[in-house]
Design an enzyme around this catalytic site. Sequence first.
Site, short mmCIF file in Angstrom:
data_model
loop_
_atom_site.label_atom_id
_atom_site.label_comp_id
_atom_site.label_asym_id
_atom_site.label_seq_id
_atom_site.Cartn_x
_atom_site.Cartn_y
_atom_site.Cartn_z
N TYR A 98 0.83 -1.21 0.00
CA TYR A 98 0.00 0.00 0.00
C TYR A 98 0.86 1.26 0.00
O TYR A 98 0.45 2.29 -0.52
CB TYR A 98 -0.95 -0.01 1.20
CG TYR A 98 -2.13 -0.93 1.01
CD1 TYR A 98 -3.29 -0.49 0.38
CD2 TYR A 98 -2.08 -2.25 1.43
CE1 TYR A 98 -4.37 -1.32 0.20
CE2 TYR A 98 -3.16 -3.11 1.25
CZ TYR A 98 -4.30 -2.63 0.63
OH TYR A 98 -5.37 -3.48 0.43
N GLU A 140 -7.86 -7.42 5.53
CA GLU A 140 -6.99 -8.45 4.98
C GLU A 140 -6.20 -9.18 6.06
O GLU A 140 -5.99 -10.40 5.98
CB GLU A 140 -6.06 -7.82 3.94
CG GLU A 140 -6.81 -7.43 2.66
CD GLU A 140 -6.15 -6.31 1.87
OE1 GLU A 140 -4.92 -6.11 2.04
OE2 GLU A 140 -6.85 -5.63 1.10
#
Length: 395
Positions: A98, A140
């Site tokens: 990310y 996640e």
Amino acid sequence: MLSEQAVPVVRATLPAVGGALDRITERFYGRLFAAHPELLRDLFNRGNQASGEQRQALAGSIAAFAVALLERPDERPDVMLSRIAHKHASLGVTSAQYKTVHEHLFAAIVEVLGDAVTPEVARAWDEVYWLMANALIAVEARLYQQAGVAEGQVWRSMEIAERREETSDTVSFVMRHTDGTPTAAFLPGQYVSVQVALPDGARQIRQYSLSAAPGHPQWRITVKRVAGDPAGEVSSWMHDHAREGDTVDVSSPFGDLVLPEGESPLLLASAGIGSTPMLAMLDHLAATGSTRPVVVVHADRAPASHAHAAELRRLVDALPQGTLHLWYEEPGDSGARTGRADVTALDLPAGVTAYLCGPLPFLRTVRGALVGRGVAAADIHYEVFGPDLWLGNEN
């Protein structure tokens, strides 16, 4: 929730950012893959990149998340986040990635919007990004924990135990662990990712629904050859090369379009290869002796192109309150209706929960018809194979 300082800035700049998102995402992926070519080679779907669908899906998800922050600041768009997180987990995406995405996405925003990206605007949209990213990272992390694997470590080698030609363009594969251990539990409706080594050295990944119920000692997936330009790289490879005794890398099961527990009535509607998660749901219902009302709708091109047609009929017949409604675009001797699926006149039980899977036009048509009949939008769930260009319409 956005900070008080960020709310008016995001609200004021959302039209400009939203209008430029397609150019921003195109520039973003160009930058990302130039810096990290291994991501395009071994993680991202090259076909979706070539068609532009992945750019559209990313732009749609960012815009939908920003709108949700402004219009419903006390809520999170959990349906959208869950769908993205399950897909990411099936690919083995890690939290560190990310930061890489952030770097290249914000560089692309500055390149496209130029001087309009003041420090104040950059800070506000930085909040949007990290609110979305951190929400996904948290979901996640829970998915990896539930799967019993470390972050991103979802892959395991599996052997093809059986290959079966279902139709001229559809093949099913039964897979088992190479060390003989039982396959992991999963929820009816979930999918796995399959990674294969292609001739140019790329290791491309695609998702396939588990098309038989949990409880079997082996997993089954059903792969339809994807035609077009570009043609499906992984589906073509599986059709042309995958044989009994070969091994492929397969992920842990993920996916949030799953069979709900209880006795409430169900509508399972699918088109084409979208029948695969429904087969797992029906297999589970039949195996557990369910007596809940289940209305099954399936649409296909023709009887000969309908994969697992006999199995579908057998599973519905095994349910005391199961009914099957078939439509084929080409007429045949199957007893099915001719044309496209039409749920407007079906006898649906009160309180029905609907699960839809198939191409986007099919999903839009069936969902619209159900809403028109008074089925609550919250009771209509869907899965679309490929990038979800519908994100934001249901959350």
